[in-house]
Design an enzyme around this catalytic site. Structure first.
Site, mmCIF file in Angstrom:
data_model
loop_
_atom_site.group_PDB
_atom_site.id
_atom_site.type_symbol
_atom_site.label_atom_id
_atom_site.label_comp_id
_atom_site.label_asym_id
_atom_site.label_seq_id
_atom_site.Cartn_x
_atom_site.Cartn_y
_atom_site.Cartn_z
ATOM 1 N N GLY A 1 10.305 57.375 -11.180
ATOM 2 C CA GLY A 1 10.779 57.895 -12.469
ATOM 3 C C GLY A 1 10.222 59.291 -12.697
ATOM 4 N N ARG B 1 14.489 56.252 -6.428
ATOM 5 C CA ARG B 1 13.712 55.094 -5.988
ATOM 6 C C ARG B 1 14.406 54.652 -4.689
ATOM 7 N NH1 ARG B 1 10.558 54.015 -10.620
ATOM 8 N NH2 ARG B 1 11.609 54.300 -12.601
ATOM 9 N N ASP C 1 2.874 54.884 -9.503
ATOM 10 C CA ASP C 1 2.292 53.862 -8.637
ATOM 11 C C ASP C 1 3.108 53.603 -7.364
ATOM 12 O OD1 ASP C 1 0.242 51.504 -8.695
ATOM 13 O OD2 ASP C 1 2.176 50.591 -8.195
ATOM 14 N N THR D 1 3.714 60.203 -14.016
ATOM 15 C CA THR D 1 4.474 59.135 -14.666
ATOM 16 C C THR D 1 4.143 59.143 -16.157
ATOM 17 O OG1 THR D 1 4.619 56.722 -15.000
ATOM 18 C CG2 THR D 1 2.661 57.502 -13.881
ATOM 19 N N ASP E 1 3.885 56.627 -17.843
ATOM 20 C CA ASP E 1 3.228 55.356 -18.178
ATOM 21 C C ASP E 1 1.704 55.441 -18.254
ATOM 22 O OD1 ASP E 1 5.714 54.291 -18.206
ATOM 23 O OD2 ASP E 1 5.553 53.205 -16.316
ATOM 24 N N ASP F 1 -0.443 54.753 -16.051
ATOM 25 C CA ASP F 1 -0.981 53.475 -15.566
ATOM 26 C C ASP F 1 -1.555 53.567 -14.161
ATOM 27 O OD1 ASP F 1 1.408 53.954 -14.324
ATOM 28 O OD2 ASP F 1 2.177 51.922 -14.508
ATOM 29 N N ARG G 1 11.852 49.308 -45.500
ATOM 30 C CA ARG G 1 12.176 48.484 -44.332
ATOM 31 C C ARG G 1 11.018 48.399 -43.343
ATOM 32 N NH1 ARG G 1 17.987 51.263 -43.157
ATOM 33 N NH2 ARG G 1 19.242 49.810 -44.370
ATOM 34 N N MET H 1 8.627 52.844 -23.677
ATOM 35 C CA MET H 1 8.545 52.507 -22.251
ATOM 36 C C MET H 1 7.139 52.038 -21.869
ATOM 37 S SD MET H 1 10.914 55.058 -20.057
ATOM 38 C CE MET H 1 12.656 54.716 -19.878
ATOM 39 N N ARG I 1 6.565 49.412 -18.524
ATOM 40 C CA ARG I 1 6.893 48.099 -17.954
ATOM 41 C C ARG I 1 5.654 47.258 -17.751
ATOM 42 N NH1 ARG I 1 11.307 49.424 -13.822
ATOM 43 N NH2 ARG I 1 9.612 50.685 -13.051
ATOM 44 N N ALA J 1 0.846 53.196 -36.750
ATOM 45 C CA ALA J 1 1.653 51.961 -36.770
ATOM 46 C C ALA J 1 0.828 50.783 -37.285
ATOM 47 C CB ALA J 1 2.148 51.657 -35.353
ATOM 48 N N ARG K 1 5.833 50.625 -48.610
ATOM 49 C CA ARG K 1 7.291 50.544 -48.523
ATOM 50 C C ARG K 1 7.812 50.635 -47.093
ATOM 51 N NH1 ARG K 1 10.627 51.025 -52.793
ATOM 52 N NH2 ARG K 1 12.172 52.152 -51.547
ATOM 53 N N HIS K 2 6.925 50.813 -46.154
ATOM 54 C CA HIS K 2 7.411 50.852 -44.770
ATOM 55 C C HIS K 2 6.397 50.156 -43.872
ATOM 56 C CE1 HIS K 2 4.600 54.270 -44.810
ATOM 57 N NE2 HIS K 2 4.294 53.781 -43.626
ATOM 58 N N GLU L 1 7.722 47.965 -23.726
ATOM 59 C CA GLU L 1 8.799 47.145 -23.136
ATOM 60 C C GLU L 1 8.263 46.002 -22.274
ATOM 61 O OE1 GLU L 1 11.199 49.219 -20.199
ATOM 62 O OE2 GLU L 1 9.507 50.456 -19.634
ATOM 63 N N ARG M 1 14.830 46.720 -39.051
ATOM 64 C CA ARG M 1 15.687 47.466 -38.123
ATOM 65 C C ARG M 1 14.897 47.706 -36.843
ATOM 66 N NH1 ARG M 1 18.857 46.443 -41.508
ATOM 67 N NH2 ARG M 1 20.385 47.787 -42.523
HETATM 68 O O1 F6P Z 1 7.742 54.023 -14.413
HETATM 69 C C1 F6P Z 1 8.131 54.840 -15.444
HETATM 70 C C2 F6P Z 1 9.177 54.210 -16.290
HETATM 71 O O2 F6P Z 1 9.487 55.196 -17.215
HETATM 72 C C3 F6P Z 1 8.818 52.893 -16.966
HETATM 73 O O3 F6P Z 1 8.086 53.026 -18.139
HETATM 74 C C4 F6P Z 1 10.185 52.293 -17.201
HETATM 75 O O4 F6P Z 1 10.132 50.915 -17.287
HETATM 76 C C5 F6P Z 1 10.924 52.724 -15.984
HETATM 77 O O5 F6P Z 1 10.351 53.938 -15.564
HETATM 78 C C6 F6P Z 1 12.404 52.887 -16.158
HETATM 79 O O6 F6P Z 1 12.935 53.224 -14.932
HETATM 80 P P1 F6P Z 1 14.450 53.579 -14.655
HETATM 81 O O7 F6P Z 1 14.654 54.983 -15.110
HETATM 82 O O8 F6P Z 1 14.603 53.432 -13.199
HETATM 83 O O9 F6P Z 1 15.270 52.638 -15.462
#
Ligand code: F6P
Length: 319
Positions: free
Chosen positions: A11, A72, A103, A125, A127, A129, A162, A169, A171, A186, A214-215, A222, A243
């Site tokens: 990604g 990929r 990774d 990335t 992420d 991670d 609301r 993102m 994963r 948050a 109020r919010h 994800e 929402r």
């Molecule tokens: O690994 C980075 C990432 O942005 C993740 O957070 C996400 O789940 C994934 O890529 C989405 O990948 P793709 O663009 O292949 O759907």
């Protein structure tokens, strides 16, 4: 070493172009020829490799995405694909490779290294991670994108009284959700690294409502669940107006922040140095604001640490 190649894989993340620029410029400064590989490991197998000049990396430091494109690649997971990649590099006299990615991409880099081809890695990335670095290229930009989006959602959430569930993102990593949740204030942050209790979330929302709030904003990574599912649960259990927003791929685009540009430039420069020093198999990273190298084997040893203290703080602040 007189010829090196570089590629971006997996990604994309904002700041990859700044890293490409740094690698190309640093290499040329040291009289090394640099070759760009298109579409990640797929381009290595297909021999889509071109020599790069200083001009090729002009006017890109501020651009999102990657000028080398990315993919990929399933074929590269097979030994035949890896052998083909090395033979294409060697046929051009290329002696070292720099891989920029997350990774999965760094695992690909390690495979080539294990087959005896010198490779340096750069973590890119959104992420965040990857073990061995406090920050990956693109995380800061994505974080700012998320925070801007949450701020906007908050305006309308307040107007309409609301509760909003916002899916970001990540994963397998909750870093983006955690940092964005703290930065945007948050009420609840849900991450894959920690289980959550629905009743706690409901109690917190009720406490806020009792105070006249109020919010309410819930940020969910994800990898921990989906916004539609969480919104449905809240509606069902609390009967409040809810929402949801899935931010999706806008998190991966946009002009990199100054932080990401500087990080990418530092890591890119150091990756070239790594190959010049005759070292390889190391990922460039930043630890306590100092450049640091970490072996690929450590990077994949499951040592990326989620910031539990910050997660705990986020819960205390959203009392
Ligand atoms: O690994 C980075 C990432 O942005 C993740 O957070 C996400 O789940 C994934 O890529 C989405 O990948 P793709 O663009 O292949 O759907």
């Amino acid at each position: 070493m007189k010829k090196i190649a570089l590629l971006t894989s997996g990604g994309d993340s904002p700041g990859m172009n700044a890293a490409i620029r740094a690698v190309v410029r640093k290499a040329i400064y040291h009289d090394i020829e640099v070759f760009g590989v298109k579409n990640g490991f797929a381009g290595l197998i297909e021999d889509d490799i071109q020599k790069m000049s200083l001009g090729d990396v002009g006017d890109i430091i501020h651009r999102g995405g990657t000028i080398l494109y990315t993919a990929r690649c399933e074929e590269f997971k097979e030994v035949e694909g890896q052998q083909q990649a090395i033979s294409n590099l060697k046929a051009r006299g290329i002696e070292g490779l720099i891989v920029i990615g997350g990774d999965g991409s760094l695992r690909g880099a390690q495979k080539l290294e294990n087959m005896g081809f010198p490779v340096a890695g750069i973590p890119g990335t959104i992420d965040n991670d990857v073990a061995g670095t406090d920050f990956t290229i693109g995380f800061d930009t994505a974080l700012n994108t998320v925070v801007q989006a949450v701020d906007k959602v908050r305006d309308t959430a307040t107007s309409h009284d609301r509760t909003y569930v916002i899916e970001v993102m990540g994963r397998e990593s909750g870093d983006l959700a955690l940092w964005a949740g703290v930065a945007a204030g948050a009420e609840t942050i849900i991450v894959p690294e920690s289980s959550y209790n629905m009743q706690d979330i409901i109690d917190r929302l009720n406490r806020g409502r009792d105070r006249g709030k109020r919010h309410s904003i819930i940020i969910i990574a994800e990898g921990a669940g989906t916004a539609p599912e969480m919104a449905r649960l809240l509606k069902e259990k609390m009967n409040i107006e809810t929402r949801m927003t899935v931010l999706g791929h806008i998190q991966r685009g946009g002009s990199p922040t100054a932080f990401d540009r500087v990080l990418a430039s530092r890591l890119g420069g150091s990756a070239v140095e790594q190959l010049l020093e005759g070292i390889s198999g190391q990922m460039e990273g930043i630890l306590n604001n100092e450049l640091a190298r970490t072996s690929f084997s450590y990077v994949f040893s499951g040592n990326h640490r989620f910031n539990d203290m910050m997660y705990k703080l986020s819960q205390e602040l959203s009392i």
